[in-house]
Design an enzyme around this catalytic site. Structure first.
Site, short mmCIF file in Angstrom:
data_model
loop_
_atom_site.label_atom_id
_atom_site.label_comp_id
_atom_site.label_asym_id
_atom_site.label_seq_id
_atom_site.Cartn_x
_atom_site.Cartn_y
_atom_site.Cartn_z
N HIS A 2 0.19 -22.56 63.61
CA HIS A 2 -0.48 -21.85 62.51
C HIS A 2 0.01 -20.41 62.34
O HIS A 2 -0.69 -19.58 61.78
CB HIS A 2 -2.00 -21.88 62.72
CG HIS A 2 -2.57 -23.27 62.59
ND1 HIS A 2 -3.71 -23.68 63.23
CD2 HIS A 2 -2.15 -24.34 61.88
CE1 HIS A 2 -3.96 -24.95 62.93
NE2 HIS A 2 -3.02 -25.36 62.12
N CYS A 43 8.24 -8.93 48.85
CA CYS A 43 9.67 -8.97 49.20
C CYS A 43 9.94 -9.81 50.46
O CYS A 43 11.08 -9.93 50.88
CB CYS A 43 10.23 -7.56 49.40
SG CYS A 43 9.62 -6.74 50.89
N CYS A 91 3.34 -2.90 51.99
CA CYS A 91 4.72 -2.93 52.48
C CYS A 91 5.34 -1.53 52.40
O CYS A 91 5.39 -0.95 51.32
CB CYS A 91 5.52 -3.92 51.63
SG CYS A 91 7.26 -3.99 52.04
N GLY A 148 -8.74 -27.82 74.78
CA GLY A 148 -9.61 -27.03 73.92
C GLY A 148 -9.41 -27.18 72.43
O GLY A 148 -9.45 -26.19 71.69
N THR A 149 -9.24 -28.40 71.98
CA THR A 149 -9.20 -28.59 70.53
C THR A 149 -10.08 -29.77 70.12
O THR A 149 -10.08 -30.81 70.76
CB THR A 149 -7.76 -28.75 69.99
OG1 THR A 149 -7.80 -28.91 68.58
CG2 THR A 149 -7.02 -29.89 70.63
P1 NAD Z 1 -12.32 -25.63 67.05
O1 NAD Z 1 -12.93 -24.32 66.82
O2 NAD Z 1 -12.42 -26.66 66.04
O3 NAD Z 1 -12.83 -26.31 68.43
C1 NAD Z 1 -12.83 -25.70 69.62
C2 NAD Z 1 -12.78 -26.77 70.74
O4 NAD Z 1 -12.77 -26.07 71.97
C3 NAD Z 1 -14.00 -27.71 70.78
O5 NAD Z 1 -13.56 -29.03 70.99
C4 NAD Z 1 -14.80 -27.21 71.99
O6 NAD Z 1 -15.52 -28.24 72.66
C5 NAD Z 1 -13.69 -26.68 72.86
N1 NAD Z 1 -14.09 -25.66 73.82
C6 NAD Z 1 -15.13 -24.77 73.73
N2 NAD Z 1 -15.17 -24.01 74.84
C7 NAD Z 1 -14.16 -24.40 75.64
C8 NAD Z 1 -13.68 -24.00 76.92
N3 NAD Z 1 -14.26 -23.01 77.62
N4 NAD Z 1 -12.62 -24.64 77.44
C9 NAD Z 1 -12.01 -25.65 76.76
N5 NAD Z 1 -12.41 -26.08 75.55
C10 NAD Z 1 -13.47 -25.45 74.99
O7 NAD Z 1 -10.87 -25.25 67.41
P2 NAD Z 1 -9.60 -25.94 66.97
O8 NAD Z 1 -9.76 -27.42 67.08
O9 NAD Z 1 -8.56 -25.29 67.76
O10 NAD Z 1 -9.44 -25.62 65.39
C11 NAD Z 1 -9.69 -24.41 64.75
C12 NAD Z 1 -8.42 -23.72 64.24
O11 NAD Z 1 -8.75 -22.36 64.13
C13 NAD Z 1 -7.29 -23.75 65.20
O12 NAD Z 1 -6.33 -24.56 64.67
C14 NAD Z 1 -6.79 -22.32 65.33
O13 NAD Z 1 -5.67 -22.10 64.54
C15 NAD Z 1 -7.80 -21.48 64.69
N6 NAD Z 1 -8.47 -20.56 65.63
C16 NAD Z 1 -7.71 -19.87 66.52
C17 NAD Z 1 -8.30 -19.01 67.40
C18 NAD Z 1 -7.44 -18.28 68.38
O14 NAD Z 1 -6.29 -17.97 68.06
N7 NAD Z 1 -7.94 -18.03 69.60
C19 NAD Z 1 -9.69 -18.83 67.37
C20 NAD Z 1 -10.44 -19.54 66.41
C21 NAD Z 1 -9.79 -20.41 65.55
#
Ligand code: NAD
Length: 249
Positions: A119, A130, A148, A188-189
């Site tokens: 992402h 630009c 910019c 963690g997704t």
């Molecule tokens: P999500 O917010 O949909 O889900 C988070 C997942 O993390 C859940 O399944 C939850 O159970 C799990 N989780 C919570 N606490 C945890 C822990 N301590 N250890 C392991 N897992 C844990 O996140 P997503 O599925 O990644 O999708 C949201 C999108 O938002 C992502 O694609 C990302 O690009 C973006 N995002 C990024 C950040 C970042 O850069 N840190 C933060 C928020 C959102």
């Protein structure tokens, strides 16, 4: 009987190519909230702030929220144990690369070299006029909105907004990993962000083994996960590291 941890560590140690696939959950213990769930950002903010069209129409209002959520917040965050173990795994040769959905730079801060940002990232800005790219350090974040230095066009953080295409390098690396890795380590997704959610599904089609780390079941768990290590990323990864180290002695 072998514990799930032993089995996962054995699978990783015996694999030819292991890919990490991470989401917002791995950074929760670094103090960065995810988008969804109990403490998710979308409970407090409207996800429409990340519509590209909204940024160009309501620039000042949207910029103020983006600055607060992604720059004031991310700046001080440090990698946690889970990021550190992934960096150690790459160094020891257990991990080929990481496909991350995160934009927080914590894998790189932990020391991983091979990181593909599905992402985009928050380390740089792109001019919407630009197309010139500027590192974050060169941007005056108090300027509302940032512009910019070259052409005066509107600057946009280089992570993708809703509706933008996936950066091609990360997309191609994901497809390569999906076809060539024998283990995917998903951490963690929730698995509901498209098209990132398709990458592990694609991997499964080529018989890749799936190890998943999450305190809760995700959309992947019942369908494609072979070993589910339930718990917080830092605790689970700390344990997995110990099992991997035990093979080295
Ligand atoms: P999500 O917010 O949909 O889900 C988070 C997942 O993390 C859940 O399944 C939850 O159970 C799990 N989780 C919570 N606490 C945890 C822990 N301590 N250890 C392991 N897992 C844990 O996140 P997503 O599925 O990644 O999708 C949201 C999108 O938002 C992502 O694609 C990302 O690009 C973006 N995002 C990024 C950040 C970042 O850069 N840190 C933060 C928020 C959102």
């Amino acid at each position: 009987m072998e514990s799930h941890y032993q089995e996962a560590a054995r699978m990783i140690a015996g694999a030819k190519r292991v890919t990490g696939f991470t989401g917002a959950g791995i950074s929760v213990e670094s103090g960065i909230p995810p988008f969804r769930g109990k403490d998710g950002l979308w409970n407090k903010y409207d996800p429409d702030i990340l519509l590209l069209d909204n940024y160009t129409r309501n620039t000042l209002e949207v910029w103020r929220v983006i600055k607060k959520l992604f720059f004031d917040f991310f700046g001080d965050a440090r990698p946690n144990k889970a990021h550190e173990v992934l960096a150690w795994m790459e160094k020891q040769g257990y991990l080929a690369d990481i496909i991350t959905q995160n934009i927080d730079n914590l894998h790189q801060k932990a020391g991983n070299k091979n990181v593909y940002e599905f992402h985009g990232n928050s380390r740089q800005f792109a001019c919407m006029k630009c197309s010139k790219i500027y590192p974050l350090e060169d941007i005056e974040l108090t300027e509302e909105p940032p512009s910019c230095p070259g052409c005066g066009g509107l600057l946009k953080p280089d992570f993708i907004f809703f509706g933008e295409p996936i950066p091609s390098e990360a997309y191609n690396a994901s497809m390569y990993d999906a076809r060539h890795s024998d283990v995917f380590l998903i951490i963690g997704t929730a698995g509901n962000v498209f098209p990132a959610s398709q990458v592990p599904l694609q991997a499964k089609e080529t018989n890749t083994k799936i190890i998943e780390v999450n305190p809760e079941k995700s959309l992947f768990t019942n369908d494609i996960t072979d070993i589910f290590l339930q718990g917080k990323a830092s605790e689970v990864m700390g344990k997995l590291e110990k099992y991997l180290q035990s093979f080295e002695n």
